[in-house]
Design an enzyme around this catalytic site. Structure first.
Site, PDB file in Angstrom:
ATOM      1  N   LYS A 102       6.800  50.722  62.730  1.00 24.28           N
ATOM      2  CA  LYS A 102       6.011  51.917  63.025  1.00 24.28           C
ATOM      3  C   LYS A 102       5.957  52.062  64.544  1.00 24.28           C
ATOM      4  O   LYS A 102       5.159  51.393  65.215  1.00 24.28           O
ATOM      5  CB  LYS A 102       4.595  51.749  62.464  1.00 24.28           C
ATOM      6  CG  LYS A 102       4.508  51.751  60.937  1.00 24.28           C
ATOM      7  CD  LYS A 102       3.049  51.646  60.499  1.00 24.28           C
ATOM      8  CE  LYS A 102       2.826  52.057  59.064  1.00 24.28           C
ATOM      9  NZ  LYS A 102       3.465  51.181  58.091  1.00 24.28           N
TER      10      LYS A 102
ATOM     11  N   LYS B 199       1.858  53.316  46.655  1.00 23.61           N
ATOM     12  CA  LYS B 199       0.783  52.437  47.115  1.00 23.61           C
ATOM     13  C   LYS B 199       0.262  51.648  45.925  1.00 23.61           C
ATOM     14  O   LYS B 199      -0.034  52.239  44.876  1.00 23.61           O
ATOM     15  CB  LYS B 199      -0.359  53.287  47.666  1.00 23.61           C
ATOM     16  CG  LYS B 199      -0.073  53.823  49.025  1.00 23.61           C
ATOM     17  CD  LYS B 199      -0.547  52.833  50.063  1.00 23.61           C
ATOM     18  CE  LYS B 199      -0.077  53.263  51.438  1.00 23.61           C
ATOM     19  NZ  LYS B 199      -0.099  52.179  52.404  1.00 23.61           N
TER      20      LYS B 199
ATOM     21  N   ASP C 186       5.187  44.378  57.335  1.00 20.63           N
ATOM     22  CA  ASP C 186       4.738  45.567  58.064  1.00 20.63           C
ATOM     23  C   ASP C 186       3.643  45.119  59.034  1.00 20.63           C
ATOM     24  O   ASP C 186       3.899  44.907  60.225  1.00 20.63           O
ATOM     25  CB  ASP C 186       4.234  46.624  57.049  1.00 20.63           C
ATOM     26  CG  ASP C 186       3.627  47.849  57.722  1.00 20.63           C
ATOM     27  OD1 ASP C 186       3.663  47.943  58.952  1.00 20.63           O
ATOM     28  OD2 ASP C 186       3.111  48.743  57.008  1.00 20.63           O
TER      29      ASP C 186
ATOM     30  N   ASP D 149       3.724  49.214  48.404  1.00 18.21           N
ATOM     31  CA  ASP D 149       2.962  48.744  49.562  1.00 18.21           C
ATOM     32  C   ASP D 149       1.575  48.325  49.127  1.00 18.21           C
ATOM     33  O   ASP D 149       0.802  49.144  48.643  1.00 18.21           O
ATOM     34  CB  ASP D 149       2.867  49.870  50.609  1.00 18.21           C
ATOM     35  CG  ASP D 149       2.317  49.367  51.939  1.00 18.21           C
ATOM     36  OD1 ASP D 149       1.885  48.198  52.008  1.00 18.21           O
ATOM     37  OD2 ASP D 149       2.323  50.148  52.908  1.00 18.21           O
TER      38      ASP D 149
ATOM     39  N   GLU E 256       5.740  45.828  50.375  1.00 25.11           N
ATOM     40  CA  GLU E 256       5.222  45.496  51.705  1.00 25.11           C
ATOM     41  C   GLU E 256       3.971  44.645  51.561  1.00 25.11           C
ATOM     42  O   GLU E 256       3.027  45.046  50.876  1.00 25.11           O
ATOM     43  CB  GLU E 256       4.836  46.777  52.471  1.00 25.11           C
ATOM     44  CG  GLU E 256       5.991  47.637  52.870  1.00 25.11           C
ATOM     45  CD  GLU E 256       5.547  48.979  53.475  1.00 25.11           C
ATOM     46  OE1 GLU E 256       4.523  49.028  54.183  1.00 25.11           O
ATOM     47  OE2 GLU E 256       6.244  49.969  53.225  1.00 25.11           O
TER      48      GLU E 256
END
Ligand SMILES: O=C(O)CCC(=O)C1=CC=C[C@@H](O)[C@@H]1C(=O)O
Ligand SMILES: [Mg+2]
Length: 321
Positions: free
Chosen positions: A236, A134, A214, A162, A191
């Site tokens: 997702k 992250k 995403d 991300d 992302e």
């Protein structure tokens, strides 16, 4: 003879799980079990706060209405509501045998950025070394240094990053400046680096670092397209909808030469093990993004291999239908 059962669950989360600026203290959702003659199938319906448009109450109402119809022998179309469509379609796919048993339990380890903790974990990954980090939570310069450090220390490591749209173009530039240009190809993708898709495209053009969509997949004007600098889409399923829709999106991505990464919406172990099966089935060449079980304090009904967490049975949950 058909039978429907629905349970509501609440699993305490590890302290400190923050999603979109709010602390997620518990993960709440529904587990469904369909019985049709001698066949059974389960599914999980857990809208993710801050990400799903629907609330758990709304999902429960829609699920109950569909279940009551299904029980009487009618095969109604699946509801549109993504979390409900996903959970119900998994249960149906277990009954029909469409969802294979074989699963891909490798998961790209999810790291929040403490490099020391990371080294030990990464050194232990067998085979393809891919981790997800992250970024955008701290200073962009710090993110850049962590990425550099990791890629320098572990020569066969590739990273997925991300930023959850956290960076302004300037911050994204500051990040990129710190990453050694020789290492950039080992960033499989980042992302959603910036607030808008256009800014993210610009970032990819200027830095040569590949990007992935995403959040964009859930925007009404999103269309699958191959674009320079775009390497992957993150799918997702809880936020997408039925298995048929997930499959269609994976096929669209593959047809465009994009990597499709099946990723968690922080489901319980029941939903996560199904996602591992979906990944083995639909994206066998790609490591899925499913390393979220350790954010929870318990598993539900089905166990993820080698997880140390206790596993709660259906009988211990609150039955609502
Ligand atoms: O994609 C993965 O590897 C794990 C899942 C993951 O990172 C996420 C799941 C749900 C919400 C998010 O904060 C995060 C993401 O933004 O992709
Ligand atoms: Mg993401």
């Amino acid at each position: 003879m058909r039978r429907v059962e629905l349970w509501r669950f609440q699993v305490p989360m590890d302290a400190g799980v923050v999603l979109r600026d709010r602390r997620l203290k518990t993960r709440d959702g529904l587990l469904v079990r369909l019985t049709d003659g001698d066949k059974q199938g389960c599914g999980e319906i857990s809208p993710l706060p801050g990400f799903s448009a629907e609330t758990l109450e709304e999902a429960q109402n829609v699920a109950q209405a569909w279940l009551q119809t299904w029980q009487t022998g009618h095969n109604d179309e699946l509801p549109e509501m993504p979390s409900v469509a996903f959970g119900l379609s998994c249960a149906l796919a277990e009954i029909s045998g469409e969802l294979p048993q074989q699963a891909d339990y490798r998961a790209a380890p999810l790291c929040t950025g403490d490099p020391d903790e990371l080294f030990a974990m990464l050194a232990a990954i067998p085979g393809e070394k891919i981790a997800k980090v992250k970024v955008g939570l701290y200073e962009a310069v710090r993110d850049g240094m962590v990425v550099n450090l990791l890629l320098e220390a572990i020569p066969d490591l590739r990273l997925r990053l991300d930023a959850n749209r956290g960076w302004t173009p300037l911050k994204a530039q500051q990040f990129a400046k710190y990453v050694n240009p020789d290492f950039r190809p080992r960033i499989a993708f980042i992302e959603e680096p910036c607030k808008t898709r256009e800014q993210s495209r610009e970032f990819a053009r200027e830095t040569g670092i590949a990007i992935a969509w995403d959040e964009s997949l859930r925007e009404p004007d999103f269309e699958f397209a191959a674009e320079p600098g775009l390497s992957a889409v993150v799918i997702k399923p809880t936020l997408t909808g039925s298995l048929a829709k997930v499959r269609q999106q994976v096929e669209q991505a593959h047809a465009l030469g994009l990597t499709a990464v099946i990723s968690s919406s922080i489901e319980s172990s029941l939903g996560l093990t199904q996602l591992a099966r979906i990944a083995a089935w639909l994206t066998p060449q790609t490591l899925p993004g499913l390393d979220t079980l350790s954010l929870m304090q318990a598993q539900l009904v089905r166990e993820w291999p080698n997880s140390p967490l206790p596993c709660w049975s259906l009988e211990s949950l609150e039955r609502v239908l």
